[in-house]
Design a protein around this motif. Structure first.
Motif, PDB file in Angstrom:
ATOM      1  N   TYR A 172     -20.281   1.684   3.411  1.00 26.07           N
ATOM      2  CA  TYR A 172     -20.048   2.909   4.182  1.00 26.07           C
ATOM      3  C   TYR A 172     -18.824   2.750   5.069  1.00 26.07           C
ATOM      4  O   TYR A 172     -17.973   3.647   5.176  1.00 26.07           O
ATOM      5  N   TYR A 173     -18.706   1.604   5.691  1.00 24.80           N
ATOM      6  CA  TYR A 173     -17.560   1.296   6.558  1.00 24.80           C
ATOM      7  C   TYR A 173     -16.250   1.445   5.799  1.00 24.80           C
ATOM      8  O   TYR A 173     -15.281   2.012   6.315  1.00 24.80           O
ATOM      9  N   ASN A 174     -16.211   0.954   4.553  1.00 25.85           N
ATOM     10  CA  ASN A 174     -14.976   1.039   3.754  1.00 25.85           C
ATOM     11  C   ASN A 174     -14.582   2.491   3.482  1.00 25.85           C
ATOM     12  O   ASN A 174     -13.395   2.835   3.453  1.00 25.85           O
ATOM     13  N   MET A 209     -14.186  -6.672  11.689  1.00 25.02           N
ATOM     14  CA  MET A 209     -14.134  -5.335  11.093  1.00 25.02           C
ATOM     15  C   MET A 209     -13.927  -4.265  12.159  1.00 25.02           C
ATOM     16  O   MET A 209     -13.335  -3.209  11.894  1.00 25.02           O
ATOM     17  N   VAL A 210     -14.411  -4.533  13.390  1.00 22.84           N
ATOM     18  CA  VAL A 210     -14.125  -3.625  14.504  1.00 22.84           C
ATOM     19  C   VAL A 210     -12.617  -3.563  14.728  1.00 22.84           C
ATOM     20  O   VAL A 210     -12.020  -2.482  14.817  1.00 22.84           O
ATOM     21  N   LEU A 211     -12.005  -4.736  14.792  1.00 20.46           N
ATOM     22  CA  LEU A 211     -10.562  -4.818  15.004  1.00 20.46           C
ATOM     23  C   LEU A 211      -9.797  -4.149  13.863  1.00 20.46           C
ATOM     24  O   LEU A 211      -8.806  -3.441  14.091  1.00 20.46           O
ATOM     25  N   GLN A 212     -10.278  -4.349  12.646  1.00 16.40           N
ATOM     26  CA  GLN A 212      -9.629  -3.744  11.479  1.00 16.40           C
ATOM     27  C   GLN A 212      -9.652  -2.225  11.572  1.00 16.40           C
ATOM     28  O   GLN A 212      -8.623  -1.566  11.361  1.00 16.40           O
ATOM     29  N   ALA A 213     -10.812  -1.661  11.891  1.00 13.99           N
ATOM     30  CA  ALA A 213     -10.930  -0.206  11.996  1.00 13.99           C
ATOM     31  C   ALA A 213     -10.079   0.335  13.143  1.00 13.99           C
ATOM     32  O   ALA A 213      -9.455   1.398  13.026  1.00 13.99           O
ATOM     33  N   GLN A 214     -10.056  -0.392  14.253  1.00 12.95           N
ATOM     34  CA  GLN A 214      -9.239   0.034  15.396  1.00 12.95           C
ATOM     35  C   GLN A 214      -7.755   0.046  15.008  1.00 12.95           C
ATOM     36  O   GLN A 214      -7.009   0.949  15.406  1.00 12.95           O
ATOM     37  N   THR A 215      -7.350  -0.950  14.231  1.00 11.57           N
ATOM     38  CA  THR A 215      -5.955  -1.036  13.798  1.00 11.57           C
ATOM     39  C   THR A 215      -5.594   0.121  12.879  1.00 11.57           C
ATOM     40  O   THR A 215      -4.533   0.737  13.014  1.00 11.57           O
ATOM     41  N   ILE A 216      -6.487   0.417  11.925  1.00 11.86           N
ATOM     42  CA  ILE A 216      -6.247   1.538  11.004  1.00 11.86           C
ATOM     43  C   ILE A 216      -6.157   2.852  11.781  1.00 11.86           C
ATOM     44  O   ILE A 216      -5.264   3.679  11.544  1.00 11.86           O
ATOM     45  N   ALA A 217      -7.094   3.035  12.704  1.00 15.11           N
ATOM     46  CA  ALA A 217      -7.104   4.267  13.497  1.00 15.11           C
ATOM     47  C   ALA A 217      -5.810   4.404  14.305  1.00 15.11           C
ATOM     48  O   ALA A 217      -5.198   5.492  14.360  1.00 15.11           O
ATOM     49  N   LYS A 218      -5.385   3.309  14.908  1.00 13.68           N
ATOM     50  CA  LYS A 218      -4.159   3.329  15.709  1.00 13.68           C
ATOM     51  C   LYS A 218      -2.942   3.622  14.832  1.00 13.68           C
ATOM     52  O   LYS A 218      -2.063   4.425  15.201  1.00 13.68           O
ATOM     53  N   LYS A 237     -10.925 -11.601   0.684  1.00 19.32           N
ATOM     54  CA  LYS A 237     -10.571 -11.692  -0.725  1.00 19.32           C
ATOM     55  C   LYS A 237     -11.188 -10.571  -1.542  1.00 19.32           C
ATOM     56  O   LYS A 237     -10.583 -10.065  -2.490  1.00 19.32           O
ATOM     57  N   TYR A 238     -12.403 -10.174  -1.192  1.00 20.86           N
ATOM     58  CA  TYR A 238     -13.123  -9.191  -1.996  1.00 20.86           C
ATOM     59  C   TYR A 238     -13.122  -7.790  -1.371  1.00 20.86           C
ATOM     60  O   TYR A 238     -13.878  -6.923  -1.800  1.00 20.86           O
ATOM     61  N   SER A 239     -12.296  -7.566  -0.387  1.00 22.08           N
ATOM     62  CA  SER A 239     -12.260  -6.253   0.255  1.00 22.08           C
ATOM     63  C   SER A 239     -11.848  -5.176  -0.743  1.00 22.08           C
ATOM     64  O   SER A 239     -10.908  -5.343  -1.522  1.00 22.08           O
ATOM     65  N   SER A 240     -12.550  -4.059  -0.686  1.00 24.82           N
ATOM     66  CA  SER A 240     -12.222  -2.929  -1.571  1.00 24.82           C
ATOM     67  C   SER A 240     -11.166  -2.023  -0.944  1.00 24.82           C
ATOM     68  O   SER A 240     -10.802  -1.000  -1.529  1.00 24.82           O
ATOM     69  N   PHE A 241     -10.664  -2.410   0.234  1.00 24.79           N
ATOM     70  CA  PHE A 241      -9.704  -1.565   0.942  1.00 24.79           C
ATOM     71  C   PHE A 241      -8.260  -2.002   0.685  1.00 24.79           C
ATOM     72  O   PHE A 241      -7.320  -1.430   1.248  1.00 24.79           O
ATOM     73  N   LEU A 251      -1.257   1.441   0.329  1.00 22.09           N
ATOM     74  CA  LEU A 251      -0.809   2.842   0.357  1.00 22.09           C
ATOM     75  C   LEU A 251      -0.456   3.274   1.784  1.00 22.09           C
ATOM     76  O   LEU A 251       0.515   4.003   2.007  1.00 22.09           O
ATOM     77  N   LEU A 252      -1.249   2.805   2.760  1.00 20.45           N
ATOM     78  CA  LEU A 252      -0.964   3.125   4.154  1.00 20.45           C
ATOM     79  C   LEU A 252       0.343   2.480   4.612  1.00 20.45           C
ATOM     80  O   LEU A 252       1.142   3.098   5.334  1.00 20.45           O
ATOM     81  N   LYS A 253       0.580   1.236   4.194  1.00 22.64           N
ATOM     82  CA  LYS A 253       1.833   0.569   4.544  1.00 22.64           C
ATOM     83  C   LYS A 253       3.029   1.324   3.960  1.00 22.64           C
ATOM     84  O   LYS A 253       4.060   1.502   4.629  1.00 22.64           O
ATOM     85  N   ALA A 254       2.858   1.744   2.709  1.00 15.76           N
ATOM     86  CA  ALA A 254       3.935   2.513   2.074  1.00 15.76           C
ATOM     87  C   ALA A 254       4.167   3.824   2.813  1.00 15.76           C
ATOM     88  O   ALA A 254       5.321   4.243   3.035  1.00 15.76           O
ATOM     89  N   GLN A 255       3.093   4.471   3.213  1.00 12.97           N
ATOM     90  CA  GLN A 255       3.218   5.732   3.952  1.00 12.97           C
ATOM     91  C   GLN A 255       3.945   5.503   5.275  1.00 12.97           C
ATOM     92  O   GLN A 255       4.806   6.305   5.675  1.00 12.97           O
ATOM     93  N   ALA A 256       3.612   4.394   5.955  1.00  9.90           N
ATOM     94  CA  ALA A 256       4.274   4.079   7.224  1.00  9.90           C
ATOM     95  C   ALA A 256       5.767   3.844   7.002  1.00  9.90           C
ATOM     96  O   ALA A 256       6.610   4.300   7.790  1.00  9.90           O
ATOM     97  N   ASN A 257       6.085   3.134   5.920  1.00  9.33           N
ATOM     98  CA  ASN A 257       7.494   2.916   5.581  1.00  9.33           C
ATOM     99  C   ASN A 257       8.211   4.243   5.368  1.00  9.33           C
ATOM    100  O   ASN A 257       9.337   4.458   5.845  1.00  9.33           O
ATOM    101  N   ASP A 258       7.566   5.132   4.644  1.00  9.62           N
ATOM    102  CA  ASP A 258       8.166   6.431   4.340  1.00  9.62           C
ATOM    103  C   ASP A 258       8.368   7.242   5.615  1.00  9.62           C
ATOM    104  O   ASP A 258       9.428   7.861   5.805  1.00  9.62           O
TER     105      ASP A 258
END
Length: 513
Positions: free
Chosen positions: A231-233, A264-273, A297-301, A307-314
């Motif tokens: 669900y988190y992913n 994972m808290v830090l990860q979500a905070q980073t994505i949100a930011k 290694k097994y993250s589905s994200f 894609l988010l990195k590419a969007q940020a670059n764009d």
């Protein structure tokens, strides 16, 4: 049985237990065979004293070993002596079931003949039937297992799940009933988990994950804990602020030895930011934030992060950087989402479709390797042996499998859906069986299932090079017409059949990606 390399919850896709390697499979049911005649006599006497006790049968079959020809001789005597005891044939059937041996079937049939309400024997016939490939008959066994004991949550769950591919409405209704009937059992949580995972629409996935969250405490139910990770992913993409809240909640109940949720808290905070920064047109700052993330290694994200990195670059005005980065990612882990994004950025760079295709193939060619040849693999459905050279000039979809592999059987229908779209094309679909002890299942499985792959038997000890399955199944590879390995270590399910279709199309039409 064999590792499927997804998260632990997904390893129970078909309700079977899986082991981490061929060695683990070989040890399943492998026991210290007793040679002391006095001890064997004692165990034998225990069976004769309590023929309806499974524990005494288990002790005896472990001690004598399933390879001992005396085992079947002894059980023939006992079945004759105790014709009304269903446990006697089940005792030897259980030993064979533990080894996924085709020898289990006649004893299981004898057990249910004696006792038509023998739930576990019907269940054994169901799991054994899956290995024979007669899915209709297997389903009838499962139905009888569930009917023989309506209070059994395990078979209630599996029976409901059996309709997931044939009657979605019935599957949904029955799964919700299982969750309602068994609120204190893992199978109830599992029913909601699979409703969420297998639903096609994101909105439905989120609905069932929320129901799982509120109905089954993640700290108490393993399936709910696994569900919250899934669900988190989804929330990372759909609502990162809500992902933060979920992760913060989960870390409070997380077991001390794991401690994955703080990260994972830090990860979500980073994505949100980062997303907020991109909304503010601060692409460079967003990219800096995203580069700090280190996924497991097994993250589905992983694809979503690229894609988010590419969007940020764009957003930062570096569309070329966005385009180039996705070309690199695509070569290692292709998907339709990546292909769409590449086309979009290519269009912004005034690249034609042909130029984009050429760039994609430059990336693929850079990683391509000559596939390690195999030779001398026995054919099951026709005389002779097979080698990779036999399929020169064709695209080869190669999967390692064995009849007892639940994840393999779970993946086959999705492979078949895709492969049938290329009927008559230069595509060869091969399946290498890695457990020769299950050879007796293979031909009936192929005839019963109707799957179109060509089954081959692996050769023990052969050098596999870059086609090494690492003693695991399923493990998948795609080889181009020139015999080069292009894609490997991918999985196909109900959510990403289009990715496999894309990969095959690329190899069949390298100039028309």
């Amino acid at each position: 049985m064999i590792l499927n390399r997804l998260n632990a919850a997904a390893m129970l896709l078909t309700g079977m237990l899986f082991f981490n390697s061929i060695e683990g499979f070989a040890q399943h049911g492998k026991n210290e065979v007793v040679t002391d005649k006095a001890q064997l006599a004692k165990l034998k006497a225990a069976v004769e004293a309590s023929p309806d006790s499974l524990s005494v049968h288990t002790a005896y079959t472990k001690a004598i070993g399933t390879e001992n020809p005396e085992l079947e001789k002894q059980y023939a005597i006992w079945m004759k002596k105790h014709p009304k005891s269903a446990m006697v044939p089940y005792g030897i059937a259980k030993a064979y079931l533990n080894e996924e041996s085709p020898k289990a079937k006649p004893y299981l049939l004898k057990a249910v003949e004696i006792d038509p309400k023998f739930t576990e024997a019907w269940g054994g016939l169901w799991s054994d039937g899956e290995r024979w490939g007669d899915f209709k008959l297997s389903a009838s066994y499962l139905a009888k297992a569930a009917a023989s004991d309506p209070s059994n949550p395990t078979y209630a769950f599996y029976y409901a799940s059996s309709f997931s591919k044939t009657d979605e409405v019935k599957w949904t209704k029955m799964s919700l009933e299982v969750a309602k009937r068994f609120p204190d059992h893992e199978r109830g949580a599992q029913a909601l988990y699979w409703l969420a995972v297998r639903s096609k629409k994101t909105v439905d996935k989120m609905k069932y994950f929320e129901l799982l969250h509120h109905s089954y405490a993640p700290g108490k139910f393993n399936w709910s804990a696994s569900g919250m990770s899934s669900y988190y992913n989804i929330l990372l993409s759909e609502n990162p602020q809500k992902a933060v809240a979920l992760a913060q909640e989960m870390q409070k109940t997380e077991k001390e030895e794991r401690k994955q949720w703080p990260g994972m808290v830090l990860q979500a905070q980073t994505i949100a930011k980062a997303k907020t920064l991109m909304d503010q047109k601060k692409g460079a700052e967003a990219l800096t934030e995203l580069k700090l993330l280190k996924l497991s290694k097994y993250s589905s994200f992983k694809t979503e992060l690229e894609l988010l990195k590419a969007q940020a670059n764009d957003v930062a005005g570096n569309t070329r950087g966005a385009y180039d980065s996705l070309i690199v990612v695509f070569a290692k882990s292709p998907s339709t989402a990546l292909r769409t994004a590449i086309a979009s950025y290519g269009n912004k760079l005034s690249k034609s479709t042909a130029q984009t295709d050429a760039d994609i193939w430059a990336g693929l060619n850079a990683n391509a390797q000559v596939a390690t040849a195999f030779n001398g693999l026995k054919r099951y459905l026709s005389p002779g042996e097979a080698s990779l050279a036999d399929y020169k000039g064709k695209v080869v979809l190669l999967t390692y499998w064995f009849p007892g592999c639940g994840p393999c059987r779970g993946e086959f229908p999705h492979f078949e859906n895709v492969v049938q779209k290329f009927k008559g094309k230069d595509l060869e679909y091969l399946g290498i069986n890695i457990v020769s002890k299950q050879n007796d299942y293979v031909v009936p499985f192929m005839k019963g299932s109707g799957y179109s792959f060509t089954p081959l038997e692996d050769v023990e000890g052969r050098a596999k090079g870059n086609l090494d399955n690492r003693n695991a199944a399923p493990m998948n590879f795609l080889i181009d017409k020139e015999g080069r390995l292009i894609f490997s270590n991918f999985r196909t399910d109900g959510d990403n059949e289009d990715d496999l279709e894309l990969m095959i199309n690329l190899l069949l039409n390298p100039k028309q990606a």
